[in-house]
Design a protein around this motif. Structure first.
Motif: not given
Length: 963
Positions: A399-402, A420-423, A437-438, A443-444
Motif C-alpha cells: 500500500t502507499e502507506t507501507e 525507533a521506527a515511530v521516531a 501497523d505498517s 514484517c509479515g
C-alpha cells in the motif's frame, strides 16, 4: 491462418494459439508443448503474443517496443536479444521449423501456421488419473537445493500432519525450489500425485481457480470452474503446490479454504512472501542460508560447512570452472554472503560475477548491487533475473502507506524497535499507529525480519538488499533530508541517554546491541558530519558517542571522526564552539591507544594539560585527567600517570569516591608495575579487584574487566619474582577461548602476559599459537593498534631483526608500551630510546634486563678494562633487580656476570654464589631455559654459550611449528 482464425483474433475472442508442437495460452501467458510448460522469459513471451495477434503481418520495431516495453526507452540490442532468445526456445530454423522471420531495417513477422481457439473451441485437456502421469506435473528440479535438507524435512513433517502449509520468505529465498523438493519427497504419500500451479504470471485474481484447474489437467474453460475442480479433486489423495501466491493472496486463501472443506484427502503446500491467513494454515518461515559469525575464527574447510558459502562456491564454479575457495578470497566471500543476508538468489547473482570482478571487487562494489547483480539465468522468470526485479515485485504489492514507511526506515543500518521506527518514520501526515501497523505488515510480507533483542525484546530489520532498494527510492524524495535528520537526532538522543545511565561492567561479551549502535552512529555521522548536511548535529553526535566506540574498540575509526569534527566545529555555529574543548579532550584520550610518532605526542602535551583547567565540575575534571592518563600510557610516561592519579584521588570525594579506586588506584597499579614497583602495584591491584564497579558512569568504564586488567599485571609480577608456576597458571586462566567474549578480553591477556611469558618460559609453540590468535582477533576486529603487537611479536618469534626501516620497526617506534615489552624479549642490544628511558627511571619493570643487554652489547672480550666496566654495569642492573624483587632478572644478570667474569676470578665465584642463592629461592625443577642454564653453571659444568644457543633454537623452531 484460415478465415475463421483471423475473425476470432480480430474480435478478441482468442484464448489460445496452436502452432507446430506448441500452444500459447493468452490467459495464463504460458507456452506449452507435449511435455508440459516451456521455460521462456517474460519479455520473450510478450513478443510472441504480439506476433501471434497479427500472424503474417510485418511488425515494426517501434510497434513491438510500444507493446512490450511501454513508457520505457529501449536500445535496439534489447529487442534483438529477446527475439533471439524466443527463436531458440521455439527451435526456429531447426529441423525445417520456421516461425519468425526478420526483414532487416523493417521488423519481424510470424510466418508459421497458426490456429486460434476461443474458450468454447479449445480442445479439452483430459484429467490425468494415472498417478505416475500425475507426478510428472511437477517441474523437474534443475539444481539441488543447497543447505535446505533440514528445512525440507521439517516442512515435510509438518505437511504430513497438517493439510495447509505455507512456506513464507523474502523474494529470492528459494521458496519454489524448497516446495518442489518437499513435493518430490512426499510423492509416495499421495496416490493421485502432486500438481504444481505457478501463479506468478497471473494478473487477475478471478482466474486463480481457472489456473489451478488447468494445472491439474482439467477442462475448466467450459462450464463452472469451481464445480469442475471440486468434482475432480474431491476423492483424490493429492498434493496441490500453489507457487507465488502473494499478488493474488486473497483469492488463493479463499480457494484453499474452499478446497480443504470439499476435498477431504487434499493437501496444499503454498509459497508466498506473506502468509495466506487462511483458517487451517500452518506457516513455515523459510530462513536465509547459514553464514559464519563475523568474528568466528574458521579454516577454509570449516567455512565450507556453511550453506551460504557452499552455494556461492557451487555457483561460482558453474560460472568459472577454475574458481577455488582459498585463504586469499575466503574473507571477502564470507562478508559478501553476510551482507547479502544468506539470500540464495542474491548469492547466485554475486557468484556469477566473481570471475569478472573477483571476490574483493564484488565486495567493494556491493553498494551498487542493483547495477552489479543483473546477470541472472535467461530462462528464469523475469522477476528473478535481477535483484531490482525481485524487490520491485514486492514493492508494487504494498500500500502507499507501507511504501512510505519502508522508504523512511531504510535509514536504519541495523535492527530497530517500534519506538525507533515511530521516531523516524512518523510525521504530520503519517500517524504513529500507521507506522506501527505498517512495520508489522512489512514484517509479515517478508520485507523485514523479526529478531530478538537484548532481554528478549522484539526488533525489526530490513534485509540488506531491501534497504538498498528502499534507500534509493527515498533519496529521490523531497522528504529525504528530514528523514535522515530525524534518524540522526534519534541516534543522538539514545547515545546521550546511554551515557547518563549507569551500566553494569559485568557484561563483557560481544554485544549485538553495541554493534547496532555503532552501525547507526556511522550512518548518522556520515550524513550529518561527513556529507555536511547538518554540521552542528554531526559534531554533537561525535562528541557524545565516545563510550560506544571505546566499548567496541574502534579507536582508529573514531579518531578519524574526531579529526573531522574538530576541523568542522568552527563552521558548526555555537554548538561547534561549545563542543570543541570536549573534542580536544577526546583526542587526548584516544592518542594513548592509537599509533602515533613521538613528535605528535609531544605537540599535544602543552594543550592536553590545559584542558583540565577548562572544566569546572569535579567529575568533568576527573574525566579530563583520565584522558591525560590514557595519553600518557600511550607515550610510556608512567610518571605523569602517577601525578594525574594523585589529582584524581583528591577530586574523588562524596558521590565520586568510587572513582578513587576505579580510576585512581587502577591506573596507579598499572603505572607502578611499569615503573618496577611491583609490591606496591600488587597491593593496589588486589584492592581494585575487590571493587564492585557495577553502575559506574559510562565515561569511566572500560571494555576490559577491572579484575582481568589486574590479573594480567599480577601474572607478569609473579613471573618476574620467579613464581613461574603461579604465573603460568594465571596465564592459563586469563587466556580466553570464548569466541563471544569482547575483543579486548581476548587481546589484552595475549599481548601483555601470555605471549611474553610463553617466550620467557621457552614455550615458543604456545607463543606462536597465541600470537596467531592475537593477529586474527585484531584483524577481524579492525584494530591496527593491536595488530602492531602481533606483527612485532611475529618478527621476534621468527628471529628477524626489528630494523628501523622495516614495517615492524616503524610500528615499534610508534608504540612505547610495545617497545618496552620487546626490549625484554629480544636477545639483541636494546634500542637507544628504551635504554635512555630505563637509565632515567621512566620505565622500570624491564630496566634490569635492558641494562643487562646494553652492558653485554658494549663488551669487548679482548679489552680487560671493558670487561670491568661491563661487570660494574651488570652489578648495577643486579642491584636494581633486587630492589624490585625481580628475581627472574636477577637470575639472568647473575648468569651474565658468571659468563663475563674471568675463570677462577673472585667475580666468577661471587656470581656462582648469586646463582646458588637465586636457584634455592626460585628453582621449581622445570625446563625453563634460564633455570637450566643456571643449574649447569652453578654445578660447574662447562656449557659455554650452549644453553643460549639452545634457547635461540627453541625460539626459531616454535615459530616454524606454528606456521
Amino acid at each position: 491462418m484460415d478465415s475463421t482464425t483471423a475473425e476470432q483474433v480480430a474480435h478478441g475472442q482468442t484464448t489460445a494459439f496452436d502452432f507446430g508442437p506448441f500452444r500459447y495460452d493468452l490467459i495464463r501467458r504460458e507456452l506449452r508443448d507435449a511435455n508440459g510448460p516451456v521455460r521462456a522469459g517474460n519479455r520473450s513471451l510478450q513478443l510472441l503474443e504480439a506476433l501471434l495477434q497479427t500472424p503474417g503481418r510485418l511488425c515494426s520495431r517501434d510497434e513491438l517496443v510500444a507493446q512490450v516495453w511501454p513508457s520505457t526507452v529501449v536500445e535496439e540490442t534489447s529487442l534483438r536479444v529477446h527475439m533471439s532468445a524466443l527463436r531458440r526456445v521455439l527451435g526456429d530454423g531447426q529441423g525445417g521449423a520456421r516461425y519468425i522471420t526478420n526483414v532487416p531495417g523493417r521488423g519481424y513477422a510470424f510466418v508459421g501456421e497458426v490456429r486460434a481457439f476461443t474458450s468454447t473451441l479449445a480442445p479439452p485437456v483430459q484429467a490425468i488419473d494415472d498417478p505416475k502421469d500425475a507426478v510428472r506435473k511437477l517441474p523437474p528440479l534443475l539444481t539441488r537445493p543447497v543447505g535446505r535438507g533440514q528445512d525440507i524435512a521439517r516442512i515435510g513433517e509438518l505437511l504430513s500432519r497438517e493439510r495447509l502449509v505455507c512456506v513464507v520468505g523474502a523474494g529470492g529465498m528459494g521458496k519454489t525450489t524448497v516446495a518442489l523438493a518437499v513435493a518430490e519427497h512426499q510423492t509416495p504419500l499421495h496416490e493421485q500425485g502432486s500438481f504444481f500451479v505457478d501463479l506468478s504470471m497471473l494478473t487477475d485474481p478471478a482466474l486463480v481457480v481457472v489456473e489451478v484447474g488447468q494445472s491439474c489437467g482439467l477442462d475448466v474453460a467450459r462450464g463452472e470452474p469451481w464445480a469442475t475442480l471440486e468434482n475432480a479433486l474431491s476423492r483424490q489423495q493429492a498434493l496441490l503446490v500453489l507457487d507465488n501466491c502473494e499478488h493474488v493472496i486473497d483469492a488463493v486463501a479463499a480457494l484453499a479454504d474452499r478446497l480443504l472443506r470439499s476435498c477431504p484427502r487434499l493437501r496444499i503446500l503454498a509459497t508466498s512472501r506473506e502468509p495466506l491467513e487462511a483458517e487451517a494454515e500452518w506457516v513455515f518461515r523459510l530462513p536465509p542460508l547459514g553464514v559464519p559469525a563475523p568474528d568466528a575464527l574458521l579454516s577454509v574447510d570449516a567455512v565450507l560447512d556453511y550453506p551460504a558459502i557452499q552455494l556461492f562456491v557451487e555457483r561460482a564454479r558453474a560460472a568459472c570452472a577454475s574458481f577455488v575457495l582459498t585463504n586469499a578470497n575466503v574473507s571477502a566471500i564470507r562478508q559478501l554472503c553476510e551482507y547479502l543476508d544468506g539470500i540464495p538468489l542474491a548469492i547466485e547473482l554475486a557468484a556469477a560475477r566473481v570471475n569478472s570482478l573477483g571476490a574483493q571487487g564484488l565486495l567493494l562494489r556491493l553498494e551498487s548491487a542493483f547495477e552489479l547483480l543483473t546477470r541472472g539465468r535467461r530462462t528464469a522468470m523475469s522477476r528473478h533475473q535481477t535483484l531490482h526485479a525481485v524487490m520491485n515485485w514486492s514493492y508494487e504489492l504494498l500500500t502507499e502507506t507501507e511504501r512510505r514507511v519502508l522508504q523512511r526506515l531504510a535509514v536504519f543500518r541495523s535492527a530497530f524497535d517500534l519506538e525507533a521506527a515511530v521516531a523516524v518514520a512518523a510525521g504530520p501526515e503519517l500517524a504513529q499507529q500507521q507506522v506501527i501497523d505498517s512495520v508489522l505488515s512489512l514484517c509479515g510480507k517478508s520485507l523485514m525480519v523479526l529478531e530478538t533483542g537484548s532481554g528478549g525484546s522484539p526488533r525489526h530489520r530490513l534485509l540488506y538488499v531491501t534497504r538498498l532498494f528502499a534507500e534509493r527510492i527515498l533519496a529521490a524524495m523531497p522528504e529525504a533530508v528530514q528523514v535522515h535528520r530525524r534518524h540522526a537526532v534519534f541516534v543522538l538522543g539514545c547515545t546521550v541517554d546511554s551515557n547518563k545511565g549507569r551500566q553494569q561492567l559485568s557484561r563483557f561479551r560481544r554485544s549485538a546491541a553495541l554493534a547496532s549502535a555503532i552501525a547507526e552512529l556511522r550512518a548518522a555521522i556520515t550524513w550529518a558530519l561527513l556529507e555536511e548536511n547538518d554540521l552542528a548535529l554531526g559534531v554533537e553526535v561525535v562528541a557524545e558517542s565516545m563510550p560506544k566506540w571505546h566499548m567496541a574498540g574502534l579507536f582508529e575509526e573514531y579518531g578519524l571522526h574526531l579529526i573531522a569534527a574538530a576541523d568542522k566545529a568552527g563552521r558548526a555555529g555555537v554548538a561547534g564552539a561549545r563542543l570543541l574543548t570536549r573534542l580536544q579532550l577526546l583526542q587526548t584520550f584516544l592518542s594513548g591507544q592509537t599509533l602515533a610518532d613521538s613528535e605528535s605526542h609531544q605537540r599535544g602535551m602543552a594543550v592536553d594539560r590545559r584542558l583540565v583547567d577548562r572544566f569546572d565540575g569535579h567529575g568533568d575534571k576527573i574525566e579530563a585527567l583520565f584522558a591525560l592518563c590514557a595519553s600518557a600510557f600511550g607515550r610510556g610516561d608512567y610518571l605523569q600517570v602517577l601525578s594525574c592519579c594523585e589529582e584524581i584521588r583528591e577530586l574523588a570525594q562524596g558521590d565520586l569516591e568510587i572513582l578513587s579506586v576505579a580510576v585512581g588506584d587502577r591506573l596507579t597499579a598499572i603505572a607502578l608495575h611499569e615503573l618496577g614497583q611491583h609490591d606496591a602495584a600488587e597491593r593496589l591491584a588486589h584492592r581494585v579487584m575487590t571493587l564492585d564497579a557495577d553502575g559506574l558512569e559510562s565515561r569511566f568504564q572500560s571494555p576490559l574487566p577491572f579484575q582481568l586488567s589486574m590479573q594480567i599485571r599480577l601474572a607478569r609480577i609473579h613471573w618476574l619474582r620467579g613464581d613461574f608456576r603461579v604465573a603460568w597458571a594465571m596465564v592459563q586462566d586469563i587466556v580466553v577461548s570464548d569466541d563471544e567474549a569482547h575483543i579486548y578480553i581476548k587481546i589484552h591477556p595475549l599481548a601483555f602476559a601470555a605471549i611474553p611469558i610463553a617466550i620467557w618460559r621457552g614455550d615458543m609453540q604456545a607463543a606462536a599459537l597465541w600470537n596467531h590468535q592475537l593477529l586474527n582477533h585484531s584483524v577481524r576486529g579492525n584494530v591496527p593498534y593491536w595488530q602492531s603487537f602481533a606483527q612485532v611479536f611475529d618478527c621476534l618469534l621468527a628471529g628477524r631483526p626489528l630494523l628501523p626501516d622495516r614495517a615492524e620497526g616503524q610500528l615499534l617506534a610508534k608504540n612505547a608500551v610495545l617497545m618496552d615489552i620487546c626490549a625484554a624479549l629480544q636477545l639483541a642490544a636494546p634500542d637507544p630510546i628504551t635504554l635512555s628511558r630505563a637509565r632515567r627511571g621512566e620505565v622500570g619493570w624491564c630496566a634490569p634486563e635492558v641494562l643487562r643487554l646494553a652492558a653485554l652489547a658494549a663488551l669487548d672480550p679482548h679489552d680487560e678494562a671493558g670487561r670491568g666496566r661491563c661487570i660494574a654495569e651488570l652489578r648495577a642492573a643486579f642491584e636494581l633487580s633486587v630492589e624490585q624483587g625481580a628475581r627472574f632478572w636477577s637470575l639472568r644478570i647473575a648468569i651474565s656476570l658468571f659468563e663475563v667474569a674471568a675463570a677462577d676470578s673472585a667475580e666468577r665465584a661471587s656470581a656462582r654464589g648469586m646463582l646458588l642463592t637465586i636457584l634455592n629461592a626460585i628453582d621449581d625443577g622445570s625446563a625453563q631455559p634460564d633455570l637450566q642454564r643456571a643449574r649447569h653453571l652453578a654445578a660447574g659444568e662447562n656449557c659455554g654459550s650452549q644453553a643460549s644457543h639452545a634457547f635461540q633454537q627453541a625460539r626459531t623452531h616454535g615459530a616454524a611449528s606454528a606456521q
